[in-house]
Design a protein around this motif. Structure first.
Motif, mmCIF file in Angstrom:
data_model
loop_
_atom_site.group_PDB
_atom_site.id
_atom_site.type_symbol
_atom_site.label_atom_id
_atom_site.label_comp_id
_atom_site.label_asym_id
_atom_site.label_seq_id
_atom_site.Cartn_x
_atom_site.Cartn_y
_atom_site.Cartn_z
ATOM 1 N N VAL A 1 -58.715 3.320 86.532
ATOM 2 C CA VAL A 1 -59.292 4.640 86.796
ATOM 3 C C VAL A 1 -58.539 5.405 87.882
ATOM 4 O O VAL A 1 -58.783 6.598 88.082
ATOM 5 C CB VAL A 1 -60.788 4.525 87.183
ATOM 6 N N GLU A 2 -57.634 4.718 88.584
ATOM 7 C CA GLU A 2 -56.859 5.415 89.608
ATOM 8 C C GLU A 2 -55.539 4.689 89.842
ATOM 9 O O GLU A 2 -55.499 3.454 89.863
ATOM 10 C CB GLU A 2 -57.641 5.493 90.914
ATOM 11 N N LEU A 3 -54.467 5.460 89.975
ATOM 12 C CA LEU A 3 -53.179 4.937 90.424
ATOM 13 C C LEU A 3 -52.759 5.750 91.634
ATOM 14 O O LEU A 3 -52.868 6.977 91.646
ATOM 15 C CB LEU A 3 -52.119 5.037 89.323
ATOM 16 N N ARG A 4 -52.247 5.053 92.652
ATOM 17 C CA ARG A 4 -51.914 5.741 93.903
ATOM 18 C C ARG A 4 -50.627 5.140 94.474
ATOM 19 O O ARG A 4 -50.501 3.920 94.598
ATOM 20 C CB ARG A 4 -53.061 5.584 94.907
ATOM 21 N N HIS A 5 -49.677 6.034 94.811
ATOM 22 C CA HIS A 5 -48.414 5.575 95.384
ATOM 23 C C HIS A 5 -47.925 6.571 96.416
ATOM 24 O O HIS A 5 -47.967 7.793 96.202
ATOM 25 C CB HIS A 5 -47.337 5.411 94.296
ATOM 26 N N VAL A 6 -47.484 6.050 97.547
ATOM 27 C CA VAL A 6 -46.893 6.864 98.606
ATOM 28 C C VAL A 6 -45.373 6.761 98.490
ATOM 29 O O VAL A 6 -44.827 5.664 98.363
ATOM 30 C CB VAL A 6 -47.355 6.389 99.998
ATOM 31 N N THR A 7 -44.703 7.907 98.492
ATOM 32 C CA THR A 7 -43.251 7.950 98.340
ATOM 33 C C THR A 7 -42.552 6.978 99.278
ATOM 34 O O THR A 7 -42.894 6.874 100.459
ATOM 35 C CB THR A 7 -42.742 9.385 98.602
ATOM 36 N N PHE B 1 -44.666 -0.582 97.172
ATOM 37 C CA PHE B 1 -45.788 -1.018 96.345
ATOM 38 C C PHE B 1 -46.658 0.193 96.008
ATOM 39 O O PHE B 1 -46.532 1.273 96.598
ATOM 40 C CB PHE B 1 -46.630 -2.082 97.075
ATOM 41 N N GLY B 2 -47.524 0.009 95.024
ATOM 42 C CA GLY B 2 -48.509 1.028 94.660
ATOM 43 C C GLY B 2 -49.857 0.354 94.458
ATOM 44 O O GLY B 2 -49.972 -0.880 94.456
ATOM 45 N N TRP B 3 -50.892 1.169 94.303
ATOM 46 C CA TRP B 3 -52.252 0.655 94.149
ATOM 47 C C TRP B 3 -52.830 1.112 92.812
ATOM 48 O O TRP B 3 -52.697 2.285 92.446
ATOM 49 C CB TRP B 3 -53.154 1.154 95.275
ATOM 50 N N VAL B 4 -53.470 0.186 92.094
ATOM 51 C CA VAL B 4 -54.223 0.541 90.890
ATOM 52 C C VAL B 4 -55.682 0.167 91.134
ATOM 53 O O VAL B 4 -55.977 -0.855 91.755
ATOM 54 C CB VAL B 4 -53.688 -0.169 89.630
ATOM 55 N N THR B 5 -56.593 1.003 90.669
ATOM 56 C CA THR B 5 -58.021 0.732 90.820
ATOM 57 C C THR B 5 -58.600 0.438 89.447
ATOM 58 O O THR B 5 -58.437 1.223 88.512
ATOM 59 C CB THR B 5 -58.750 1.921 91.456
ATOM 60 N N ILE B 6 -59.272 -0.709 89.322
ATOM 61 C CA ILE B 6 -59.828 -1.180 88.061
ATOM 62 C C ILE B 6 -61.340 -0.998 88.083
ATOM 63 O O ILE B 6 -62.014 -1.447 89.016
ATOM 64 C CB ILE B 6 -59.500 -2.672 87.823
ATOM 65 N N SER B 7 -61.872 -0.347 87.052
ATOM 66 C CA SER B 7 -63.324 -0.264 86.874
ATOM 67 C C SER B 7 -63.772 -1.510 86.111
ATOM 68 O O SER B 7 -63.315 -1.772 85.000
ATOM 69 C CB SER B 7 -63.691 0.997 86.079
ATOM 70 N N MET C 1 -71.576 -2.697 88.282
ATOM 71 C CA MET C 1 -70.352 -1.963 88.016
ATOM 72 C C MET C 1 -69.625 -1.764 89.332
ATOM 73 O O MET C 1 -70.231 -1.351 90.332
ATOM 74 C CB MET C 1 -70.651 -0.609 87.363
ATOM 75 N N SER C 2 -68.337 -2.074 89.359
ATOM 76 C CA SER C 2 -67.572 -2.031 90.600
ATOM 77 C C SER C 2 -66.183 -1.472 90.340
ATOM 78 O O SER C 2 -65.731 -1.407 89.187
ATOM 79 C CB SER C 2 -67.436 -3.443 91.203
ATOM 80 N N GLU C 3 -65.523 -1.072 91.418
ATOM 81 C CA GLU C 3 -64.123 -0.682 91.350
ATOM 82 C C GLU C 3 -63.347 -1.535 92.351
ATOM 83 O O GLU C 3 -63.750 -1.670 93.507
ATOM 84 C CB GLU C 3 -63.946 0.803 91.658
ATOM 85 N N ILE C 4 -62.266 -2.139 91.869
ATOM 86 C CA ILE C 4 -61.463 -3.029 92.699
ATOM 87 C C ILE C 4 -60.045 -2.496 92.750
ATOM 88 O O ILE C 4 -59.426 -2.244 91.709
ATOM 89 C CB ILE C 4 -61.479 -4.471 92.151
ATOM 90 N N ARG C 5 -59.529 -2.314 93.949
ATOM 91 C CA ARG C 5 -58.173 -1.794 94.151
ATOM 92 C C ARG C 5 -57.190 -2.963 94.238
ATOM 93 O O ARG C 5 -57.427 -3.918 94.987
ATOM 94 C CB ARG C 5 -58.110 -0.933 95.408
ATOM 95 N N VAL C 6 -56.111 -2.896 93.472
ATOM 96 C CA VAL C 6 -55.139 -3.981 93.378
ATOM 97 C C VAL C 6 -53.771 -3.465 93.818
ATOM 98 O O VAL C 6 -53.311 -2.417 93.339
ATOM 99 C CB VAL C 6 -55.046 -4.524 91.933
ATOM 100 N N ARG C 7 -53.117 -4.197 94.739
ATOM 101 C CA ARG C 7 -51.788 -3.809 95.199
ATOM 102 C C ARG C 7 -50.723 -4.480 94.328
ATOM 103 O O ARG C 7 -50.761 -5.685 94.097
ATOM 104 C CB ARG C 7 -51.583 -4.206 96.659
ATOM 105 N N LEU C 8 -49.763 -3.668 93.867
ATOM 106 C CA LEU C 8 -48.708 -4.173 92.999
ATOM 107 C C LEU C 8 -47.342 -3.775 93.547
ATOM 108 O O LEU C 8 -47.181 -2.658 94.066
ATOM 109 C CB LEU C 8 -48.850 -3.602 91.581
ATOM 110 N N PRO C 9 -46.338 -4.655 93.428
ATOM 111 C CA PRO C 9 -44.968 -4.236 93.731
ATOM 112 C C PRO C 9 -44.603 -3.013 92.888
ATOM 113 O O PRO C 9 -45.102 -2.850 91.769
ATOM 114 C CB PRO C 9 -44.130 -5.457 93.330
ATOM 115 N N PHE C 10 -43.717 -2.154 93.407
ATOM 116 C CA PHE C 10 -43.488 -0.854 92.780
ATOM 117 C C PHE C 10 -43.064 -0.982 91.317
ATOM 118 O O PHE C 10 -43.520 -0.211 90.464
ATOM 119 C CB PHE C 10 -42.433 -0.060 93.561
#
Length: 300
Positions: free
Chosen positions: A219-225, A229-235, A242-251
């Motif tokens: 439901v969300e992808l977030r990356h700072v230039t 790494f970037g962040w994805v949020t999973i519903s 019902m929850s949302e969990i933010r996951v950090r991933l290598p770029f």
């Protein structure tokens, strides 16, 4: 509405009519399949044991059956979708922050998707390989929503003498983006009945723990230039909510997740969940984060 067509076919036994006993088995077992998927969409587990999820049973009560179609015995199963959740997000003011957003999938869609990915997992992980399923195989199918009850209901349909094969076809409601890589159709031959029933017995005898994994839509992808790494949020559903969990991933991995988001592919994540600032749920270093439809079998 999401539509699932459940087709029992046999070149010799089913033409314009079907034996009444076989029809009764298909309808009652189809109910068990949807009910099992409704529970494992809320909480993955290998053995439901009568502890069905209330939210899943609500989807079952709202489901409709259309009139059967000619040519073979087809049950059109209709699942009405609730309105997608509309939320307002505060967009970051900084120009170097990239954010992609989408609403979470309705729970009813999650149930139908769980049904689809479960029957695909049964075919590709349990039925198609020549070897008997390993403990790792059982863990993989449970992660995708398969339960003992789902396997037993499916085996019951396939064991009917009048059923030569069982097919499920999926048609996704046009009002909501479809999971594009889910199968349009899955066909399982009747001779797989015993193998599937044996898996049902194994799931009852062996406790398969899938608590370290969760699945859902991005439901969300977030990356700072310039950050590596970037962040994805999973519903998802966690501990009955019902929850949302933010996951950090290598770029590089994050860039893959952007394409999964565009294709409406649900993902499965394994990793330690911690509580971060603002009580946000976070996974810093996931063991895995891949599309749930991407079934990878181990080499023997």
């Amino acid at each position: 509405m999401d539509v699932t067509l459940l087709r029992a076919a046999n070149d010799h036994r089913i033409t314009d009519t079907i034996p009444f006993e076989a029809a009764s088995t298909v309808i009652s077992s189809a109910r068990k399949l949807l009910r099992a998927a409704g529970t494992t969409a809320w909480n993955e587990r290998g053995d439901i044991g009568g502890n069905y999820a209330r939210r899943g049973d609500e989807v079952l009560r709202k489901a409709r059956m259309d009139h059967t179609q000619e040519g073979s015995f087809i049950i059109p199963l209709l699942v009405p979708l609730s309105e997608p959740e509309h939320r307002s997000y505060e967009q970051p003011a900084l120009p170097n922050v990239e954010v992609l957003l989408s609403p979470p999938e309705p729970f009813e869609r999650r149930v139908t998707r769980t049904f689809a990915q479960s029957i695909m997992a049964v075919k590709e992980i349990i039925v198609d390989p020549e070897h008997s399923p390993t403990k790792s195989d059982l863990h993989s199918v449970v992660e995708r929503g398969v339960s003992r009850e789902f396997c037993s209901a499916l085996a019951q349909i396939l064991a009917e003498p009048a059923v030569g094969e069982f097919e499920t076809r999926f048609g996704w409601a046009e009002s909501l983006p479809a999971p594009s890589t889910m199968p349009d159709s899955v066909v399982i031959d009747s001779d797989a009945s015993q193998k599937i029933e044996e898996v049902a017995i194994q799931l009852k005898q062996s406790r398969i723990d899938a608590r370290s994994t969760f699945s859902g839509s991005i439901v969300e992808l977030r990356h700072v230039t310039d950050e590596p790494f970037g962040w994805v949020t999973i519903s998802t559903v966690r501990r009955g909510r019902m929850s949302e969990i933010r996951v950090r991933l290598p770029f590089e991995h994050y860039q893959e997740a952007v394409s999964w988001h565009q294709a409406q592919r649900a993902v499965i994540v394994e990793g330690q969940v911690r509580i971060g600032p603002g009580r946000r749920l976070i996974v810093d270093d996931p063991v895995k984060c891949r599309p749930i439809d991407e079934i990878l079998l181990p080499l023997l």
